[in-house]
Every structure is written in C-alpha cells, then in structure tokens.
Design an enzyme around this catalytic site. Structure first.
Site, PDB file in Angstrom:
ATOM      1  N   CYS A  18       0.845  -1.186   0.000  1.00  0.00           N
ATOM      2  CA  CYS A  18       0.000   0.000   0.000  1.00  0.00           C
ATOM      3  C   CYS A  18       0.878   1.233   0.000  1.00  0.00           C
ATOM      4  O   CYS A  18       2.075   1.170   0.272  1.00  0.00           O
ATOM      5  CB  CYS A  18      -0.914   0.002   1.221  1.00  0.00           C
ATOM      6  SG  CYS A  18      -2.042  -1.399   1.261  1.00  0.00           S
ATOM      7  N   GLY A  46      -0.594   0.251  -4.977  1.00  0.00           N
ATOM      8  CA  GLY A  46      -1.914  -0.283  -4.680  1.00  0.00           C
ATOM      9  C   GLY A  46      -2.915   0.172  -5.715  1.00  0.00           C
ATOM     10  O   GLY A  46      -3.052   1.375  -5.944  1.00  0.00           O
ATOM     11  N   ASN A 124       0.478   1.169   5.880  1.00  0.00           N
ATOM     12  CA  ASN A 124       1.154   0.273   4.947  1.00  0.00           C
ATOM     13  C   ASN A 124       1.928  -0.744   5.762  1.00  0.00           C
ATOM     14  O   ASN A 124       2.797  -0.370   6.546  1.00  0.00           O
ATOM     15  CB  ASN A 124       2.102   1.067   4.042  1.00  0.00           C
ATOM     16  CG  ASN A 124       3.037   0.184   3.231  1.00  0.00           C
ATOM     17  OD1 ASN A 124       4.171   0.545   2.968  1.00  0.00           O
ATOM     18  ND2 ASN A 124       2.573  -0.983   2.834  1.00  0.00           N
ATOM     19  N   GLY A 125       1.602  -2.027   5.573  1.00  0.00           N
ATOM     20  CA  GLY A 125       2.326  -3.049   6.309  1.00  0.00           C
ATOM     21  C   GLY A 125       1.434  -4.200   6.710  1.00  0.00           C
ATOM     22  O   GLY A 125       0.333  -4.365   6.192  1.00  0.00           O
ATOM     23  N   TYR A 266      11.853  -4.350  -6.437  1.00  0.00           N
ATOM     24  CA  TYR A 266      10.608  -4.295  -7.200  1.00  0.00           C
ATOM     25  C   TYR A 266       9.614  -3.226  -6.756  1.00  0.00           C
ATOM     26  O   TYR A 266       9.090  -2.477  -7.578  1.00  0.00           O
ATOM     27  CB  TYR A 266       9.927  -5.665  -7.142  1.00  0.00           C
ATOM     28  CG  TYR A 266       8.536  -5.684  -7.746  1.00  0.00           C
ATOM     29  CD1 TYR A 266       8.337  -5.453  -9.105  1.00  0.00           C
ATOM     30  CD2 TYR A 266       7.421  -5.946  -6.965  1.00  0.00           C
ATOM     31  CE1 TYR A 266       7.063  -5.480  -9.667  1.00  0.00           C
ATOM     32  CE2 TYR A 266       6.144  -5.979  -7.514  1.00  0.00           C
ATOM     33  CZ  TYR A 266       5.970  -5.740  -8.860  1.00  0.00           C
ATOM     34  OH  TYR A 266       4.722  -5.762  -9.403  1.00  0.00           O
ATOM     35  N   CYS A 406       6.090 -14.413   3.180  1.00  0.00           N
ATOM     36  CA  CYS A 406       6.385 -13.168   3.894  1.00  0.00           C
ATOM     37  C   CYS A 406       5.214 -12.848   4.803  1.00  0.00           C
ATOM     38  O   CYS A 406       4.055 -12.950   4.394  1.00  0.00           O
ATOM     39  CB  CYS A 406       6.607 -12.021   2.897  1.00  0.00           C
ATOM     40  SG  CYS A 406       6.824 -10.411   3.698  1.00  0.00           S
TER      41      CYS A 406
END
Length: 479
Positions: A18, A46, A124-125, A266, A406
């Site tokens: 995000c 996102g 974000n996370g 990336y 992950c």
C-alpha cells in the site's frame, strides 16, 4: 477470510503493498488536490482502492471529511469530489489487499469517531499479532467494521488516547503493543503524525513545500507535489506535525533494522530513494551482478516491463550486449490477478503485454524479470517470445528464488505454492520453457544497497527478523 481459490491457483507475480500520503499546510491552504497527486505518484503500490480524509484546523473541531472507493485514483476522484474535501490537513491511501475480501469497507483511510473526537489512519504493512489484538478488543466490546489489521491499530490508538494527554502519546503506546511491519500516517483534527515500525520494514519520508509538511511512502510522491525531501523517518520514530511545526520522538529507535529488500528490487518506483539509497541504482546493480553470475552469449537484453527494465539495462551495461525493447505494455489493463477465472486471466496477460516481433525474430534473447513466484506468467512470456520468432530465451531473475512466505506486508504465498520450493533451478527452467535460467544469489544482496545497511531476506532464506506467527494469518487480515 480465506483467499479466493482462483487467486491461489492462477495468480503469479509479487503484488505491490500500500501507499500512504499526508500533508499539513500550516498556512491553511487546501490540501485535497495535493493528496490526489501524491496518491497518483504512489499508484504502483496499490491499485484496488484509494481514499482521502481531510480536516480543517480553522473549522469546527473534530470535523473530518472523507471519501474512498474501489478503483484507481483517477477513477475514484473527480474535480467535483475533491472540491468537497475542504481542509488544510489530510491523509490519503492506495491499497492492494494481500488476501481475503477486496471491498469498499476495507479501503483506507479509516476514520474513527470516538469520545475524544475523530481519528484518521492510513497504514502500509502487516501485523503478525493482529488476531491476538483483535480478539482482545472484541472481548472488551469493540465492534469491527472491516477485516483489515489497520482497524486494530486505530482502535488501540483510540483507546490509549483515553489514558494520555496527546494523540502522539497514544500512537507511541499503541506501537508498544503492535508487532510487525507498519508505516502509519495518523490524523487528528489538529495534528498529523507519522510513525515507522522499529525494524524499518516499510519506507516513510518527510518533505516540505513552502509552509506545508508532507509525509509519504516514497520520495517520488514528494516530487509529484513539488515538495523538497527533508529526510526519511527513522525506524521506530514518531514525527508529529502541528501548528508550531514538526517534533520527533526517537525513544523507540533501538531495534536492529530490517528493511524490506524487495523495495529496492521491485516495489518502489525507480525514481524514489529509500533510506538514502537510489532504487534505480540498486536495480542497475542487480543487472550487473546477474551478468557476472550468469553470463551467456546473446544478441539482445530485454526487460519484462516495468520492473525488469532497469536490471536489464544493468545487464547490458556490464556485458555490452545491446539493450532493447521487446514488449509493448498496455498500461490501461487492470491487474491480471483480479480476474477470477483462468481463461479470463490468460486473456488479460495477452492484452497487457505484446511482443515486438521484428525486434526478437531470429535473435537470442536475455529476458530479465524481478521474480518468479508460481511460474505461470514466466512460462507464458517465454512462450510469447518464442512464438514471435526468438531463437533462444535466457531468463535472468534480479532476486533469489522465493522459498518462504512473507508475514510483513508482501504478498508472497505459502511455500507449497512457490515454484522454487521443491524444484531445482533446472526443473524450473524446463517448466517455464527457457533455454537457461539464472537467479541473483542471496550473498550478493548487500551489494544492492549501501555498505552496512541491514535488511530482511526472510522470503529467500527463512530467516525472519522476528518470530513469525505459528498460523499463517495473512488470509485473515489484510493491510
């Protein structure tokens, strides 16, 4: 919620995280349009939903205006919509869900009304103790409106706010409870707060434009709104912006830092910097390293757009093999993993990428991409090159093989869905139809960033910076 069965079976590729953006104009200027352009610059992080929430420090205390919906930034917001979001302080969010439902209710920013007023949050996370914290809150009466772990964070900040004098103190106390990866931007009616987890998994930076302070996931978003980069938020740091300026709390900056290495490979836009390191330079270096590790005689080096282009250029620079463009990308096609059926997804892949036949015909091609997850997309692209007349296709990957999931906000599936788990490189080469295959080696990853910088490589090695949850929670809660 469990991940859609079609996504499990047919999705390939690593998906963006995000993006968060916040701005406080101390001169009282309207900020909605700036948030719009900031989110537009972060759209790569996102593409499922987005939202903006604003507050006017000159207006009635506690009034927050918000709008969010499914879709891209330029689809969700119109000039008329932005004109209604009046305020000089605001936050924005672009979202990609790791799993479970993709719905308007789960779009961010979240806006919470509670006894102390109003709280907005963009996150974000991914938290690894989200289930535990959520159950604790539910047993004490909390009613959740979403299935995202960001709401868990919002509730904890709100509850801590009842016991302390300032919202930044509530954020600090909440940080003592939550575990995992997070970059947060929190908005109260009078303050803008940025916080980064002590490990520094996710990027967050501070900028300034005239008398306005900006918080953003990436520096490219600062550039988009004409803000000057000031610095990165430190891992574990809390920055608070109010009418007097900006203050910092670094009392939690005492953890070994574990930046997500995939930001450099990336996620981040190549024109961004992350903790002082140029993303573009990192990808050029990845290509150079690939050329040294896996040389091959060929006529042309090409990148799979967009993430493979810079590494392909690096490979070309190292070998003097010409760099070329073999693919035309249709940027207006929705992300392929959203398609629920295999035949629809295959159609989307063909529409999204097309091969320049006159470029690859009768040539030996080195094809550079950032990763191979399940292998389905790689096989299709190799097949497209050969169908266009390429004599040979040598695949080079600018990351090591993914062997482990992950838990910190990157959509890498469980090991039984990863092609590198249980298959040798030669077997993978055969499965994707390449003439040769080479990956970046784990030992070379430090060369992508500055000497002495530490990072998380758990998806490659299984060595996580913190103990992962016993159960895979990623299908239960999303960022």
């Amino acid at each position: 919620m469990n991940q859609n069965i079609f996504e499990n079976e047919f999705t390939d590729g690593i998906h963006e995280e995000c993006g968060v953006f916040g701005i406080y104009d101390l001169d009282g200027g309207e900020v909605a349009s700036s948030i719009y352009y900031g989110l537009f610059a972060l759209q790569h992080r996102g593409q499922e939903s987005c939202g903006i929430a604003v507050s006017d420090t000159k207006g009635p205390k506690g009034k927050v205006l918000a709008y969010k919906d499914m879709g891209l930034v330029n689809e969700v917001f119109t000039p008329e919509t932005l004109d209604k979001l009046n305020g000089n302080i605001g936050i924005g969010h672009v979202r990609y869900s790791t799993a479970g439902s993709s719905s308007r209710e789960n779009a961010q920013p979240l806006v919470l009304n509670y006894v102390k007023g109003t709280l907005g949050i963009a996150h974000n996370g991914n938290l690894i103790n989200a289930i535990e914290l959520r159950k604790e809150l539910e047993y004490t009466g909390a009613i959740f409106q979403t299935t995202i772990d960001s709401e868990v964070i919002a509730y904890h900040i709100a509850r801590e706010r009842l016991n302390c004098g300032a919202v930044e103190q509530a954020v600090a106390r909440a940080m003592d409870k939550i575990k995992g990866a997070y970059s947060l931007i929190v908005m109260s009616p009078r303050k803008l707060i940025g916080a980064r987890d002590p490990y520094g998994f996710k990027p967050l930076c501070v900028g300034k434009r005239d008398n306005a302070y900006v918080l953003a996931s990436e520096t490219c978003a600062l550039d988009a709104v004409g803000a000057e980069f000031i610095r990165d938020v430190l891992p574990g740091e809390i920055v608070t912006i109010n009418s007097d300026g900006i203050v910092s709390d670094t009392s939690r900056c005492n953890q070994k830092i574990s930046r997500c290495i995939f930001e450099y490979i990336y996620f981040a836009r190549p024109d961004s910097t992350f903790d002082g390191v140029s993303v573009y330079n990192s990808r050029i270096m990845a290509g150079r390293l690939l050329a040294k590790l896996h040389p091959v005689e060929a006529d042309l080096v090409v990148g799979v757009p967009e993430s493979g282009n810079d590494a392909a250029l690096g490979y070309s620079l190292e070998t003097d093999i010409p760099y070329g463009k073999a693919f035309v990308k249709n940027n207006y096609v929705g992300r392929t993993f959203i398609k629920p059926k295999q035949n629809q997804r295959e159609t989307s892949v063909r529409i999204k990428l097309n091969v320049l036949k006159e470029v690859v015909k009768d040539k030996r091609i080195i094809m550079i991409d950032d990763s191979i997850v399940r292998g389905t997309t790689s096989a299709r692209i190799v097949g497209m090159l050969k169908a266009a007349g390429a004599k040979e296709v040598h695949v080079r990957i600018s990351s090591p093989p993914f062997k482990y999931p992950c838990y910190f906000g990157t959509d890498i599936p469980s090991g039984d869905q990863l092609i590198a788990t249980g298959h040798t490189i030669e077997e993978i080469r055969n499965m994707i139809g390449a003439d040769s295959l080479g990956y970046l080696e784990v030992e070379t990853l430090p060369e992508l960033i500055d000497e002495g910088m530490t990072f998380c490589d758990g998806c490659f090695t299984g060595n996580y910076p913190m103990e992962p949850p016993e159960d895979d929670i990623r299908g239960e809660y999303e960022r």
